[in-house]
Motif scaffolding. Structure first.
Motif, PDB file in Angstrom:
ATOM      1  N   MET A   1    -137.815  52.462  97.241  1.00  0.00           N
ATOM      2  CA  MET A   1    -138.235  51.141  96.792  1.00  0.00           C
ATOM      3  C   MET A   1    -137.948  50.077  97.850  1.00  0.00           C
ATOM      4  SD  MET A   1    -139.654  49.459  94.361  1.00  0.00           S
ATOM      5  CE  MET A   1    -139.802  47.814  93.701  1.00  0.00           C
ATOM      6  N   MET A   2    -136.716  50.123  98.419  1.00  0.00           N
ATOM      7  CA  MET A   2    -136.362  49.126  99.415  1.00  0.00           C
ATOM      8  C   MET A   2    -137.165  49.300 100.696  1.00  0.00           C
ATOM      9  SD  MET A   2    -132.655  47.984 100.905  1.00  0.00           S
ATOM     10  CE  MET A   2    -132.686  49.154 102.248  1.00  0.00           C
ATOM     11  N   LYS A   3    -137.412  50.555 101.052  1.00  0.00           N
ATOM     12  CA  LYS A   3    -138.222  50.807 102.240  1.00  0.00           C
ATOM     13  C   LYS A   3    -139.608  50.198 102.073  1.00  0.00           C
ATOM     14  CE  LYS A   3    -140.480  54.449 104.868  1.00  0.00           C
ATOM     15  NZ  LYS A   3    -140.800  55.894 104.935  1.00  0.00           N
ATOM     16  N   LYS A   4    -140.174  50.312 100.876  1.00  0.00           N
ATOM     17  CA  LYS A   4    -141.485  49.729 100.598  1.00  0.00           C
ATOM     18  C   LYS A   4    -141.444  48.217 100.741  1.00  0.00           C
ATOM     19  CE  LYS A   4    -145.007  49.332  96.986  1.00  0.00           C
ATOM     20  NZ  LYS A   4    -145.367  49.665  95.581  1.00  0.00           N
ATOM     21  N   GLN A   5    -140.362  47.600 100.247  1.00  0.00           N
ATOM     22  CA  GLN A   5    -140.219  46.152 100.351  1.00  0.00           C
ATOM     23  C   GLN A   5    -140.124  45.717 101.819  1.00  0.00           C
ATOM     24  OE1 GLN A   5    -136.745  44.652  98.360  1.00  0.00           O
ATOM     25  NE2 GLN A   5    -137.442  42.522  98.415  1.00  0.00           N
ATOM     26  N   ILE A   6    -139.364  46.447 102.616  1.00  0.00           N
ATOM     27  CA  ILE A   6    -139.228  46.124 104.039  1.00  0.00           C
ATOM     28  C   ILE A   6    -140.568  46.286 104.752  1.00  0.00           C
ATOM     29  CG2 ILE A   6    -138.129  46.831 106.198  1.00  0.00           C
ATOM     30  CD1 ILE A   6    -135.682  47.634 104.525  1.00  0.00           C
ATOM     31  N   LEU A   7    -141.281  47.347 104.412  1.00  0.00           N
ATOM     32  CA  LEU A   7    -142.588  47.578 105.028  1.00  0.00           C
ATOM     33  C   LEU A   7    -143.561  46.453 104.668  1.00  0.00           C
ATOM     34  CD1 LEU A   7    -144.139  49.535 106.805  1.00  0.00           C
ATOM     35  CD2 LEU A   7    -144.837  50.787 104.757  1.00  0.00           C
ATOM     36  N   GLU A   8    -143.481  45.963 103.426  1.00  0.00           N
ATOM     37  CA  GLU A   8    -144.336  44.846 103.023  1.00  0.00           C
ATOM     38  C   GLU A   8    -144.004  43.591 103.827  1.00  0.00           C
ATOM     39  OE1 GLU A   8    -143.752  44.416  98.860  1.00  0.00           O
ATOM     40  OE2 GLU A   8    -145.082  46.091  98.303  1.00  0.00           O
ATOM     41  N   THR A   9    -142.701  43.349 104.071  1.00  0.00           N
ATOM     42  CA  THR A   9    -142.287  42.204 104.889  1.00  0.00           C
ATOM     43  C   THR A   9    -142.810  42.343 106.312  1.00  0.00           C
ATOM     44  OG1 THR A   9    -140.267  41.870 103.593  1.00  0.00           O
ATOM     45  CG2 THR A   9    -140.298  40.943 105.813  1.00  0.00           C
ATOM     46  N   ILE A  10    -142.718  43.548 106.850  1.00  0.00           N
ATOM     47  CA  ILE A  10    -143.200  43.808 108.208  1.00  0.00           C
ATOM     48  C   ILE A  10    -144.694  43.548 108.305  1.00  0.00           C
ATOM     49  CG2 ILE A  10    -143.642  45.652 109.881  1.00  0.00           C
ATOM     50  CD1 ILE A  10    -140.910  46.817 109.127  1.00  0.00           C
ATOM     51  N   GLN A  11    -145.443  44.019 107.321  1.00  0.00           N
ATOM     52  CA  GLN A  11    -146.894  43.862 107.342  1.00  0.00           C
ATOM     53  C   GLN A  11    -147.305  42.409 107.100  1.00  0.00           C
ATOM     54  OE1 GLN A  11    -147.926  46.755 104.356  1.00  0.00           O
ATOM     55  NE2 GLN A  11    -148.095  48.443 105.832  1.00  0.00           N
ATOM     56  N   ARG A  12    -146.646  41.751 106.134  1.00  0.00           N
ATOM     57  CA  ARG A  12    -147.011  40.375 105.774  1.00  0.00           C
ATOM     58  C   ARG A  12    -146.796  39.417 106.944  1.00  0.00           C
ATOM     59  NH1 ARG A  12    -143.287  39.324 102.214  1.00  0.00           N
ATOM     60  NH2 ARG A  12    -144.329  40.617 100.647  1.00  0.00           N
ATOM     61  N   HIS A  13    -145.750  39.670 107.718  1.00  0.00           N
ATOM     62  CA  HIS A  13    -145.418  38.757 108.814  1.00  0.00           C
ATOM     63  C   HIS A  13    -145.724  39.356 110.192  1.00  0.00           C
ATOM     64  CE1 HIS A  13    -143.488  35.971 106.019  1.00  0.00           C
ATOM     65  NE2 HIS A  13    -142.966  37.033 105.423  1.00  0.00           N
ATOM     66  N   ASN A  14    -146.436  40.487 110.177  1.00  0.00           N
ATOM     67  CA  ASN A  14    -146.879  41.115 111.428  1.00  0.00           C
ATOM     68  C   ASN A  14    -145.717  41.298 112.407  1.00  0.00           C
ATOM     69  OD1 ASN A  14    -148.815  42.226 113.158  1.00  0.00           O
ATOM     70  ND2 ASN A  14    -149.217  40.252 114.146  1.00  0.00           N
ATOM     71  N   LEU A  15    -144.634  41.901 111.928  1.00  0.00           N
ATOM     72  CA  LEU A  15    -143.430  42.034 112.741  1.00  0.00           C
ATOM     73  C   LEU A  15    -143.476  43.204 113.710  1.00  0.00           C
ATOM     74  CD1 LEU A  15    -140.656  41.291 110.053  1.00  0.00           C
ATOM     75  CD2 LEU A  15    -141.903  39.689 111.536  1.00  0.00           C
ATOM     76  N   CYS A  34    -128.434  50.149 107.691  1.00  0.00           N
ATOM     77  CA  CYS A  34    -129.603  50.262 106.808  1.00  0.00           C
ATOM     78  C   CYS A  34    -130.892  50.070 107.615  1.00  0.00           C
ATOM     79  CB  CYS A  34    -129.510  49.215 105.700  1.00  0.00           C
ATOM     80  SG  CYS A  34    -131.008  49.028 104.725  1.00  0.00           S
ATOM     81  N   LEU A  35    -130.911  49.044 108.468  1.00  0.00           N
ATOM     82  CA  LEU A  35    -132.092  48.779 109.293  1.00  0.00           C
ATOM     83  C   LEU A  35    -132.395  49.965 110.208  1.00  0.00           C
ATOM     84  CD1 LEU A  35    -134.178  46.586 110.124  1.00  0.00           C
ATOM     85  CD2 LEU A  35    -132.548  45.877 111.887  1.00  0.00           C
ATOM     86  N   PHE A  36    -131.371  50.511 110.824  1.00  0.00           N
ATOM     87  CA  PHE A  36    -131.536  51.658 111.720  1.00  0.00           C
ATOM     88  C   PHE A  36    -132.105  52.848 110.954  1.00  0.00           C
ATOM     89  CE2 PHE A  36    -129.352  55.301 114.032  1.00  0.00           C
ATOM     90  CZ  PHE A  36    -130.242  55.302 115.102  1.00  0.00           C
ATOM     91  N   HIS A  37    -131.573  53.115 109.770  1.00  0.00           N
ATOM     92  CA  HIS A  37    -132.013  54.252 108.967  1.00  0.00           C
ATOM     93  C   HIS A  37    -133.482  54.107 108.559  1.00  0.00           C
ATOM     94  CE1 HIS A  37    -132.186  56.992 105.439  1.00  0.00           C
ATOM     95  NE2 HIS A  37    -131.343  57.706 106.153  1.00  0.00           N
ATOM     96  N   VAL A  38    -133.870  52.896 108.149  1.00  0.00           N
ATOM     97  CA  VAL A  38    -135.264  52.658 107.764  1.00  0.00           C
ATOM     98  C   VAL A  38    -136.192  52.817 108.960  1.00  0.00           C
ATOM     99  CG1 VAL A  38    -136.894  50.897 106.971  1.00  0.00           C
ATOM    100  CG2 VAL A  38    -134.701  51.183 105.801  1.00  0.00           C
ATOM    101  N   PHE A  39    -135.762  52.318 110.110  1.00  0.00           N
ATOM    102  CA  PHE A  39    -136.607  52.415 111.302  1.00  0.00           C
ATOM    103  C   PHE A  39    -136.711  53.853 111.818  1.00  0.00           C
ATOM    104  CE2 PHE A  39    -136.722  47.756 112.086  1.00  0.00           C
ATOM    105  CZ  PHE A  39    -138.080  47.670 112.397  1.00  0.00           C
ATOM    106  N   LEU A  40    -135.695  54.664 111.548  1.00  0.00           N
ATOM    107  CA  LEU A  40    -135.803  56.076 111.916  1.00  0.00           C
ATOM    108  C   LEU A  40    -136.985  56.720 111.201  1.00  0.00           C
ATOM    109  CD1 LEU A  40    -132.065  57.283 111.901  1.00  0.00           C
ATOM    110  CD2 LEU A  40    -133.553  56.956 113.893  1.00  0.00           C
TER     111      LEU A  40
END
Length: 473
Positions: A1-15, A34-40
């Motif tokens: 769930m959190m990974k999906k939220q982070i991905l939405e933030t990345i897409q919405r703000h073109n990060l 947490c950030l490192f794990h998600v980016f892996l």
């Protein structure tokens, strides 16, 4: 769930885009782990290239080294090499008169920028590189409240942005800015990540810690249980307004510039006066940023700028941080940066140009100021622009140096030193302001307490503009 939220933030703000190179700040705490794990996981899906960076600030002897070992092992297990920087931030804070928090922040971002520069040297375009840091939604609320207490304006109340550029053009992103701290802790527990916990985060000797540990709980209990969400909503509203104002300022900026160079920007003063103050202030901030002054501008500086812009006389000026200056030229406004900075065994010099009338009202500066006829200097060295000062250098004696005396005579600097009875051993340490081999000013020093000005560009009855060079430290 959190990974999906982070991905939405990345897409919405073109990060982040496909194949991006990610310099990732990895302290070892819950947010960065947490950030490192998600980016892996994202790295496999988006073909990302990760470069984890750890900074040992040496604030907590023993524990800091354990944090470093933990991060390095975490990276090795994941198949990555950790770029570790060990920086004595206590010493850095003392040397640069910073708080420990400021020194730590400076150390981190300098380390991130250094790794980004290394990638650029390898042939990777800077536009393909981002620096990812782990600020979360709670950090955002605390930042906005912190700035509110310090009297920040609209820009400050916007809080941290999802994306920004540093002074050298590196893009810094915050993918966790929509994620709450409790969600991050829960994610780390579910994923069995076991991040390191910094004990200093529980000490109230730092202002940010006091806000998190005392002020926010008090506000939640006595005034608004959702105060953090309220702060975040206010920040987003302020960011929307701020973006609009900056866009308006950007739209008029180019039309106002009459002349620009590395050392100054000349603006159309009449048009500048007609702008709303909110836009005018941002135009001046943009000018300062283009010249290298992107921080330290406070409300009082803009108040002083307003007084100069609307000054009824033909000439007036005010000082800005770090030796920068805003000068009125009849109807126009000139923003100038100090182009001669302190070096080893050399002072820092502030350089500015005034009308002769304005110069007459300057307070005396004893041996700390040299003045010359600006037009005479311009005719000799740079008739194409208002910048003879661009050719000036601050340094020490070189073969062929000479100084002009009165009545058009010149003297080799070597002979001048002999006449002044300056010991031979001290001559290499006498600071000089020069254009080419011509010495404009032998600066006062232990060997020559009074110094000497060139007699070639003296002020006279026909002088209209005066260039002032002043020792500021």
């Amino acid at each position: 769930m959190m990974k999906k939220q982070i991905l939405e933030t990345i897409q919405r703000h073109n990060l982040v885009k496909l194949h991006q190179h990610i310099v990732l700040g990895l302290s070892g705490g819950p947010d960065s782990v947490c950030l490192f794990h998600v980016f892996l996981e994202l790295a496999k899906e988006m073909d990302l290239h990760l470069y984890p960076v750890h900074v040992n600030h040496k604030f907590r002897p023993g524990a800091a080294e354990e944090d470093q070992a933990y991060v390095e092992q975490l990276c090795e297990t994941a198949g990555f090499s950790c770029r570790t920087f060990v920086i004595d931030c206590v010493k850095l804070a003392e040397e640069e008169h910073l708080t420990p928090e400021e020194a730590g922040r400076k150390a981190r971002y300098c380390a991130f920028a250094e790794v980004a520069d290394q990638l650029v040297k390898r042939g990777i375009s800077r536009s393909e590189i981002v620096i990812a840091v782990g600020h979360n939604a709670d950090d955002q609320a605390e930042t906005i409240l912190f700035r509110l207490l310090r009297g920040a304006g609209t820009d400050g109340l916007s809080g941290m942005r999802y994306s920004r550029f540093d002074e050298t053009g590196n893009r810094i992103i915050r993918p966790l800015l929509d994620v709450k701290r409790e969600e991050i802790m829960a994610y780390c527990k579910v994923q069995n990540l076991l991040p390191r916990m910094d004990s200093t985060n529980e000490e109230e000797k730092y202002t940010r810690n006091k806000i998190r540990l005392s002020l926010i709980p008090h506000l939640e209990q006595e005034y608004n249980p959702a105060v953090k969400d309220t702060m975040i909503r206010m920040g987003k509203a302020a960011a929307c307004d701020s973006d609009f104002l900056w866009q308006q300022a950007q739209d008029v900026y180019e039309k106002l510039v009459k002349k620009s160079s590395e050392t100054h920007v000349l603006l159309d003063g009449r048009s500048l006066k007609k702008l709303h103050r909110a836009i005018r202030q941002r135009v001046l901030a943009r000018v300062c940023a283009d010249l290298g002054l992107s921080q330290d501008l406070a409300w009082t500086h803009f108040e002083n700028c307003e007084a100069i812009v609307f000054h009824e006389g033909p000439s007036a000026s005010c000082s800005l941080p770090k030796g920068y200056r805003l000068q009125k030229w009849y109807e126009d406004i000139d923003v100038m940066r100090p182009f001669i900075e302190a070096g080893e065994n050399l002072p820092a010099l502030e350089v500015y140009v005034l009308s002769k009338d304005a110069y007459d009202y300057l307070a005396p500066a004893e041996n700390r100021r040299a003045v010359f006829d600006y037009d005479a200097l311009t005719q000799m060295y740079d008739s194409q622009d208002l910048l003879p000062e661009k050719s000036m250098t601050l340094g020490f004696r070189q073969p062929g140096d000479y100084i002009a005396l009165s009545e058009g005579k010149t003297k080799k600097l070597q002979d001048y030193f002999v006449d002044q009875k300056i010991p031979k051993s001290q001559r290499p340490d006498v600071p000089l302001l020069k254009i080419g081999r011509e010495v404009l000013w032998v600066l006062p020093c232990e060997a020559d307490p009074k110094g000497r000005f060139s007699g070639k560009y003296k002020l006279c009855g026909t002088t209209k503009k005066v260039i002032c060079i002043e020792i500021i430290c």
